[in-house]
Design an enzyme around this catalytic site. Sequence first.
Site, short mmCIF file in Angstrom:
data_model
loop_
_atom_site.label_atom_id
_atom_site.label_comp_id
_atom_site.label_asym_id
_atom_site.label_seq_id
_atom_site.Cartn_x
_atom_site.Cartn_y
_atom_site.Cartn_z
NE ARG A 1 -4.34 -1.07 0.01
CZ ARG A 1 -4.55 -2.07 -0.84
NH1 ARG A 1 -3.61 -2.43 -1.71
NH2 ARG A 1 -5.69 -2.71 -0.86
CG HIS B 1 -2.88 -0.74 -6.92
ND1 HIS B 1 -3.19 -0.01 -5.80
CD2 HIS B 1 -2.96 -2.04 -6.54
CE1 HIS B 1 -3.45 -0.82 -4.78
NE2 HIS B 1 -3.31 -2.06 -5.21
CD GLU C 1 -2.29 3.35 -5.83
OE1 GLU C 1 -1.38 3.02 -5.06
OE2 GLU C 1 -3.25 2.62 -6.09
#
Length: 328
Positions: free
Chosen positions: A238, A285, A267
């Site tokens: 993450r 991702h 992000e």
Amino acid sequence: MKPTVAVTHIFPEPALEVLRSRFDVRYNGSGDSLSPAELIQRAESSQAMITYLTDKMDAGVIDRGADLKIIANYGAGYNNIDVPRAHAKGIWVSNTPGVLHETTADLTWAMILGTARQIVPADRYTREGQFHGWQAKLFLGNDVFGKTLGVIGCGEIGRAVARRAAGFKMSVLYHQRHRLPTAEEKNLNAEFVTLPELLKRSDFVTLHVPLTDATRHLIGQEQIEMMKPTAILIHTARGKVVDDEALVTALQNRRIAGAALDVFENEPALSAGMTALDNLMILPHIGSASVETRDRMALLVADNVIDALAGKTPRSLVPGWAASRRGQ
Ligand code: DGY
């Protein structure tokens, strides 16, 4: 009347079909995320919500889910959901363990090999017509075979990454809060070490921890300073686990050799300086992004919803749920 299931974002057809055969499915297939107001509206009018990691399921949304039985997250990570709040409201929270670790481990290895051998810059160079013949020093990379791999977080994904290291005859170090059982350590041929030791000894450091208060900025300037100048950092966990500003500075100064990020701090926005770095691979991702795995994840999500709406305990509740009592 059939229960209503809100699907907040694009979702694989096979799982949608399963859901549509049983429920009234309210599907947002537009490709755009729902706004906070739209999430609240879905919470108010649904018995189940299928959510993305980008849907912020905070108290403001959860508290409006008077009939909501389950928030079924489409992913293994669930840091987008206020789990204690859902728990207190008697709303189940499920995720998708057990189905995506091999695929994410495959991508991790693509990133290890890709950064070590500068695959992306070499492809760009070739397409741009800059290749005019073999040269001894063209895109010199680093070996992966026989090196040391440091795995931070040895859960399902970390272990799947570590297992693949045997094929490259690598030494494997790992660090996490709790040591693995001896048999598992033997199986992985992995040595349990402290975080500083792992950072100092590894040629490749790969992150597989969930985002929690304890792991936020687990890797910052101080930790990067401990790494070898030839080391490469791989990140598929993450974004906020790494301090991206510190990483960009380290890459600009060649303090470490390179990094590959499938997730990043702000992000989907890139942090300042990232695009100019030739020693950084950045991906959007895609850790679990294979057709088979995304279908498996979605079918597991559908099963969780079916369980919950049939009055059963969903089969993959988020970690720790079983240990605590469901607040009703
Ligand atoms: C996961 O499964 O956690 C992926 O990062 C997508 O949410």
